[in-house]
Design a protein around this motif. Structure first.
Motif, short mmCIF file in Angstrom:
data_model
loop_
_atom_site.label_atom_id
_atom_site.label_comp_id
_atom_site.label_asym_id
_atom_site.label_seq_id
_atom_site.Cartn_x
_atom_site.Cartn_y
_atom_site.Cartn_z
N ARG A 299 3.06 -10.49 6.05
CA ARG A 299 4.09 -10.64 7.49
C ARG A 299 4.49 -11.96 7.13
O ARG A 299 5.06 -12.36 8.18
N ASP A 300 3.36 -12.84 6.90
CA ASP A 300 3.85 -14.49 6.68
C ASP A 300 5.07 -15.15 6.30
O ASP A 300 5.07 -15.89 5.73
N ARG A 301 4.72 -13.85 4.82
CA ARG A 301 5.73 -14.13 4.25
C ARG A 301 7.13 -13.34 3.74
O ARG A 301 7.64 -13.75 2.93
N VAL A 302 7.10 -12.76 4.75
CA VAL A 302 8.02 -11.63 4.42
C VAL A 302 9.26 -12.01 5.51
O VAL A 302 8.78 -11.91 6.75
N HIS A 303 10.82 -12.91 5.94
CA HIS A 303 11.04 -12.77 6.28
C HIS A 303 12.51 -12.39 6.48
O HIS A 303 12.81 -11.99 5.20
N ILE A 304 13.06 -12.25 8.09
CA ILE A 304 13.86 -11.51 8.23
C ILE A 304 15.17 -12.61 8.72
O ILE A 304 14.97 -13.29 9.18
#
Length: 258
Positions: free
Chosen positions: A224-229
């Motif tokens: 989650r801390d590496r996927v950015h919208i």
């Protein structure tokens, strides 16, 4: 001067050159600056209503080939007999050239030169600060999830990546875009997944569905801390707003120095 813009990035270039008051009609997807939403809607960028364009009696039409299918607009413009300019940027340098071309066509040469200079100067400042970190993050940019489309080497997002001392994982693909699948993304070994679905508002993209992709489970880049919208308008449109996108990306990757 009465100007019609047939593409959001063109509208943004015009606005950044101080020409907002001269825009009399825009394509349906132009939404920045917000005031353009009140202008006549000429239809979606791939199906412009040329009768409505002609009815506005523009002195200049600014078209684009940045999206496949826009060639049809250009073919129809040839029959209108109205002066027009067609932009077709691939790389960051092309965007600079487009700004200068629009400036020349609208008697804003000095403003265009100043804007390009400011963009280059600020991007160089950001690049210098990022390079001091010594890391080279590998970035996977996702334009569309299924089938997977991502920018290839001949795209401004490759340059945006380099501006923050990172690399587009598909930079070695020679074309503007790369079609792959979720397994192919894993093989490309990114450090981050940057999701900018074309034409989809940021708030409608659910990170839960992205991190739960079967092929991505257990992958570090899919945490989650590496996927950015990200905001599509700051990255998928070849306009001066890319500068804001570069600054935000730098802050995302290197929060300790920005």
């Amino acid at each position: 001067m009465r100007i019609v813009s047939l593409c959001p990035s063109n509208t943004e270039i015009l606005a950044c050159l101080g020409l907002s008051d001269h825009i009399v009609g825009v394509d349906r997807y132009s939404d920045w600056p917000p005031a353009v939403r009140s202008l006549p809607d000429l239809g979606p960028d791939l199906a412009i209503d040329m009768d409505r364009v002609a009815a506005l009696q523009p002195s200049l039409i600014v078209a684009s080939l940045s999206v496949p299918g826009m060639e049809r607009n250009v073919e129809q413009l040839q029959d209108l007999g109205i002066p027009y300019l067609v932009l077709n940027p691939k790389r960051l340098e092309d965007i600079y050239d487009d700004i200068l071309d629009v400036g020349a066509a609208t008697n804003r040469t000095a403003q265009a030169s100043q804007l390009v200079h400011q963009m280059k100067e600020r991007i160089e400042e950001v690049a210098d600060r990022c390079s001091s970190q010594g890391d080279t993050p590998r970035l996977y940019w996702e334009w569309w999830p299924k089938p997977v489309f991502s920018p290839g080497g001949n795209n401004w997002l490759t340059d945006v990546s380099e501006a923050v001392s990172a690399v587009n994982v598909f930079a070695d693909h020679p074309d503007e875009k790369k079609q792959t699948d979720w397994e192919g993304v894993v093989q490309a070994a990114p450090d981050y997944a940057l999701v900018v679905w074309t034409g989809v508002p940021k708030e409608k993209v659910k990170v839960e569905k992205i991190v739960s992709r079967p092929a991505w489970r257990g992958q570090r880049f899919a945490k989650r801390d590496r996927v950015h919208i990200l905001e599509e308008g700051l990255y998928c449109r070849p306009s001066p707003r890319l500068l804001t996108g570069i600054e935000k990306l730098a802050q995302l990757l290197y929060p300790d120095i920005f």
